[in-house]
Design an enzyme around this catalytic site. Structure first.
Site, PDB file in Angstrom:
ATOM      1  N   VAL A 177      19.358 -41.756  19.093  1.00 16.73           N
ATOM      2  CA  VAL A 177      19.322 -40.566  18.419  1.00 16.73           C
ATOM      3  C   VAL A 177      18.425 -40.385  17.539  1.00 16.73           C
ATOM      4  O   VAL A 177      17.392 -39.679  17.399  1.00 16.73           O
ATOM      5  CB  VAL A 177      20.620 -40.129  17.879  1.00 16.73           C
ATOM      6  CG1 VAL A 177      20.597 -38.510  17.350  1.00 16.73           C
ATOM      7  CG2 VAL A 177      21.949 -39.964  19.408  1.00 16.73           C
ATOM      8  N   ARG A 207      15.041 -54.545  15.258  1.00 18.29           N
ATOM      9  CA  ARG A 207      14.830 -53.307  15.943  1.00 18.29           C
ATOM     10  C   ARG A 207      13.768 -52.325  15.137  1.00 18.29           C
ATOM     11  O   ARG A 207      12.858 -51.687  15.831  1.00 18.29           O
ATOM     12  CB  ARG A 207      16.098 -52.312  15.819  1.00 18.29           C
ATOM     13  CG  ARG A 207      16.075 -51.125  15.982  1.00 18.29           C
ATOM     14  CD  ARG A 207      17.329 -50.285  16.473  1.00 18.29           C
ATOM     15  NE  ARG A 207      17.780 -50.599  17.950  1.00 18.29           N
ATOM     16  CZ  ARG A 207      18.867 -49.952  18.491  1.00 18.29           C
ATOM     17  NH1 ARG A 207      19.529 -49.060  18.050  1.00 18.29           N
ATOM     18  NH2 ARG A 207      19.080 -50.399  19.462  1.00 18.29           N
ATOM     19  N   PRO A 213      31.077 -46.022  18.196  1.00 14.32           N
ATOM     20  CA  PRO A 213      31.700 -46.495  19.173  1.00 14.32           C
ATOM     21  C   PRO A 213      33.260 -46.250  19.513  1.00 14.32           C
ATOM     22  O   PRO A 213      33.860 -45.729  18.498  1.00 14.32           O
ATOM     23  CB  PRO A 213      31.464 -48.112  19.268  1.00 14.32           C
ATOM     24  CG  PRO A 213      31.400 -48.459  17.756  1.00 14.32           C
ATOM     25  CD  PRO A 213      30.620 -47.088  17.155  1.00 14.32           C
ATOM     26  N   PHE A 256      22.081 -32.675  21.178  1.00 14.47           N
ATOM     27  CA  PHE A 256      22.331 -32.459  22.407  1.00 14.47           C
ATOM     28  C   PHE A 256      21.123 -32.951  23.473  1.00 14.47           C
ATOM     29  O   PHE A 256      20.670 -32.149  24.224  1.00 14.47           O
ATOM     30  CB  PHE A 256      22.543 -31.203  22.786  1.00 14.47           C
ATOM     31  CG  PHE A 256      23.660 -30.370  21.933  1.00 14.47           C
ATOM     32  CD1 PHE A 256      25.124 -30.193  22.313  1.00 14.47           C
ATOM     33  CD2 PHE A 256      23.511 -29.692  20.718  1.00 14.47           C
ATOM     34  CE1 PHE A 256      26.091 -29.735  21.520  1.00 14.47           C
ATOM     35  CE2 PHE A 256      24.290 -29.232  19.954  1.00 14.47           C
ATOM     36  CZ  PHE A 256      25.588 -29.235  20.404  1.00 14.47           C
ATOM     37  N   PHE A 290      29.889 -40.952  36.555  1.00 14.21           N
ATOM     38  CA  PHE A 290      28.980 -40.887  35.170  1.00 14.21           C
ATOM     39  C   PHE A 290      29.039 -42.122  34.411  1.00 14.21           C
ATOM     40  O   PHE A 290      30.106 -42.754  34.561  1.00 14.21           O
ATOM     41  CB  PHE A 290      29.382 -39.624  34.599  1.00 14.21           C
ATOM     42  CG  PHE A 290      30.771 -39.360  33.994  1.00 14.21           C
ATOM     43  CD1 PHE A 290      31.226 -40.093  32.918  1.00 14.21           C
ATOM     44  CD2 PHE A 290      31.720 -38.481  34.624  1.00 14.21           C
ATOM     45  CE1 PHE A 290      32.391 -40.004  32.345  1.00 14.21           C
ATOM     46  CE2 PHE A 290      32.761 -38.344  34.062  1.00 14.21           C
ATOM     47  CZ  PHE A 290      33.376 -38.934  33.064  1.00 14.21           C
ATOM     48  N   CYS A 339      27.753 -41.215  25.754  1.00 12.46           N
ATOM     49  CA  CYS A 339      28.394 -39.993  25.203  1.00 12.46           C
ATOM     50  C   CYS A 339      29.712 -39.608  26.112  1.00 12.46           C
ATOM     51  O   CYS A 339      30.666 -39.255  25.498  1.00 12.46           O
ATOM     52  CB  CYS A 339      27.508 -38.955  25.413  1.00 12.46           C
ATOM     53  SG  CYS A 339      26.033 -39.179  24.283  1.00 12.46           S
ATOM     54  N   LYS A 343      21.459 -43.685  34.332  1.00 12.96           N
ATOM     55  CA  LYS A 343      20.876 -42.761  35.189  1.00 12.96           C
ATOM     56  C   LYS A 343      19.496 -43.073  35.238  1.00 12.96           C
ATOM     57  O   LYS A 343      18.837 -43.936  34.325  1.00 12.96           O
ATOM     58  CB  LYS A 343      21.054 -41.448  34.335  1.00 12.96           C
ATOM     59  CG  LYS A 343      20.466 -41.467  32.790  1.00 12.96           C
ATOM     60  CD  LYS A 343      20.803 -40.124  32.161  1.00 12.96           C
ATOM     61  CE  LYS A 343      19.833 -39.142  32.704  1.00 12.96           C
ATOM     62  NZ  LYS A 343      20.079 -37.907  31.863  1.00 12.96           N
ATOM     63  N   ARG A 385      24.652 -48.532  28.966  1.00 12.21           N
ATOM     64  CA  ARG A 385      26.076 -48.341  28.459  1.00 12.21           C
ATOM     65  C   ARG A 385      26.958 -47.649  29.393  1.00 12.21           C
ATOM     66  O   ARG A 385      26.834 -46.468  29.814  1.00 12.21           O
ATOM     67  CB  ARG A 385      26.072 -47.532  26.981  1.00 12.21           C
ATOM     68  CG  ARG A 385      25.529 -48.623  26.061  1.00 12.21           C
ATOM     69  CD  ARG A 385      25.196 -48.070  24.619  1.00 12.21           C
ATOM     70  NE  ARG A 385      24.154 -46.791  24.473  1.00 12.21           N
ATOM     71  CZ  ARG A 385      23.761 -46.171  23.667  1.00 12.21           C
ATOM     72  NH1 ARG A 385      24.326 -46.258  22.787  1.00 12.21           N
ATOM     73  NH2 ARG A 385      22.810 -45.430  23.660  1.00 12.21           N
TER      74      ARG A 385
END
Length: 479
Positions: free
Chosen positions: A14, A40, A91, A161, A271, A275, A338, A345
């Site tokens: 995000v 990171r 989480p 979103f 799915f 999220c 996906k 995750r």
């Protein structure tokens, strides 16, 4: 006063993309993304970013070193910032009260305490992470309890979103930006300052302002509604397989209803992602805490159907392969949850892999964007296996689909990568054991063409398509 400097705590899925786009569209604002993880931050400052997202590399390349910075110096960035995004992980709790459902806010609390400790002057603190309703109140409690002279805070909710794989487009062409704040003079002024940032590229009519709690709940509600649609069509896919109906035809007919629409009606193995499951479980927990057991049970069923779909698909593979996969080689194409992301995750592929490994199968895994180390980490997690070394002896990773499928008994499509649609399946069939099976967990392939080649094709929401057998009018004969 206009916002001159923005700090984002959390350099993940995000914070990184969101702040990169803000830097791109607001060249006069200095944006610094901070994180405790040195590795990171080093990746964000390198040519290989820590996450894969189409278009992200180009955005970062245009802004990094100009008005976009990635740093481990959290304290300095907080002190200098006018506005601070909290974009840390939230989480699901794995122990204690609310285990398995409630959101773990330890990272949010930690971020709030760092802000309280080092901040000077007036700050707008924006919760960007997905949080339960009234989390902003918790942040404010921490900040006010550690009040220092000359320091004031306004807490806003600005949920993301984003859909992984299209996050940059979601940010550049947002259908709405939601900002929630306190309904006080200072709170409304802070909302307007954040609106000003987004108005650099988002039309004001697409910026919605609410109270803080409506904003927080809207995020959970949006993900719950989307997941509900997936579970709804997946529940009907089981009915289709039992009756001979075609779930794709059912989805098309239902989707043509303007009151319903066609999005998120693609039946699949289930799915995944960071999220949907997390947010619905959080919603279930909130409903239970509010003494709304019927509402909690309703949303829990969305999760239950998703688990049922993954188990049903895995059982179909075993049952179709003569009820045993012991020592059989099975190619898994796709491991990400996906396409167009390297995120694994809650990927359905993990559930399928675990089931097949528990049954003694040998897995050949290929995914174009997921690193081998990530696959290894997922499959050796304590919740997946008890003996990591034994598990990995049964798993082989490949760099392309052709080598992954060679000599295998079956192919399982777990991710809807475009690449898998264009593979040479004649070549793949020739290199497989016979009978050769394909289990299309995403319904992306041409099942009619595959059956002509000789594959035994199993799909979601259709009866099995037997190799080479046709109905007179050309559609596959299904039994």
């Amino acid at each position: 006063m206009p916002i001159d400097k923005i700090c984002c705590i959390g350099a993940g899925y995000v914070g990184g993309p969101t702040c990169s786009v803000i830097a791109l569209k607001c060249p006069n604002i200095q944006v610094t993304v901070v994180d405790k993880c040195k590795e990171r931050i080093e990746q964000w400052n390198s040519n290989k970013l820590p996450i894969y997202e189409p278009g992200l590399d180009d955005v970062v390349a245009k802004c990094r070193g100009k008005n976009l910075f990635f740093s481990n110096d959290i304290e300095t960035s907080i002190k200098e910032a006018d506005l601070i995004f909290i974009s840390v992980n939230t989480p699901t709790k794995t122990f204690g009260n609310g285990k398995g459902r409630a959101a773990d806010l330890k990272y949010v609390e930690s971020a709030a305490r760092i802000i309280a400790e080092v901040a000077t002057g007036n700050k707008i603190v924006v919760e960007k992470s997905t949080v339960p309703v009234r989390a902003a109140e918790s942040i404010m409690t921490i900040l006010r309890a550690n009040h220092k002279p000359g320091v004031s805070y306004q807490i806003l909710s600005n949920p993301e979103f984003l859909s992984e794989g299209t996050a940059i487009d979601n940010l550049l062409n947002a259908d709405r930006v939601l900002i929630g704040g306190e309904e006080t003079e200072a709170g409304l002024a802070a909302v307007e300052e954040l609106c000003w940032v987004y108005e650099h590229w988002i039309p004001r009519k697409n910026i919605l302002t609410t109270n803080t709690w409506s904003s927080e709940l809207s995020k959970l509600a949006a993900n719950a509604f989307l997941a509900q649609r997936i579970s709804s069509i997946n529940s009907l896919s089981a009915v289709c397989e039992a009756t001979g109906a075609d779930v794709s035809e059912v989805a098309k007919a239902v989707g043509r209803d303007s009151r319903i629409g066609s999005k998120f009606l693609q039946a699949s193995v289930g799915f995944g992602g960071s999220c949907f499951q997390k947010d619905i479980l959080n919603l279930v927990y909130i409903c239970e805490c509010l003494n709304l057991p019927e509402v909690a049970a309703y949303w829990q069923q969305v999760i239950d159907i998703n688990e049922y779909q993954k188990s049903r698909f895995s059982s179909k593979i075993i049952r179709s392969l003569f009820n045993t996969v012991t020592d059989k080689k099975i190619a898994m194409l796709g491991f990400a949850f996906k396409k167009d992301t390297g995120d694994t995750r809650e990927s359905p592929a993990i559930h399928v892999a675990k089931t097949l490994l528990d049954e003694g199968a040998k897995l050949h895994i290929y995914d174009p964007k997921v690193d081998e180390s990530e696959i290894r980490k997922e499959l050796t997690h304590p919740s997946i296996c008890e003996d990591p070394e034994a598990t990995m002896r049964a798993v082989a990773m490949y760099s392309d689909a052709y080598s992954a499928t060679a000599g295998t008994h079956a192919i399982v499509i777990c991710t809807e990568w475009d690449e898998f649609i264009t593979l040479n399946y004649h070549r793949i069939y020739d290199g497989m054991m016979k009978p050769a099976y394909i289990f299309d967990g995403r319904n992306i392939l041409s099942h009619d063409k595959l059956s002509k080649i000789g594959f035994e094709v199993h799909t979601i929401g259709k009866r099995m398509i037997r190799a080479g057998i046709k109905r007179p009018w050309g559609s596959p004969y299904q039994i």
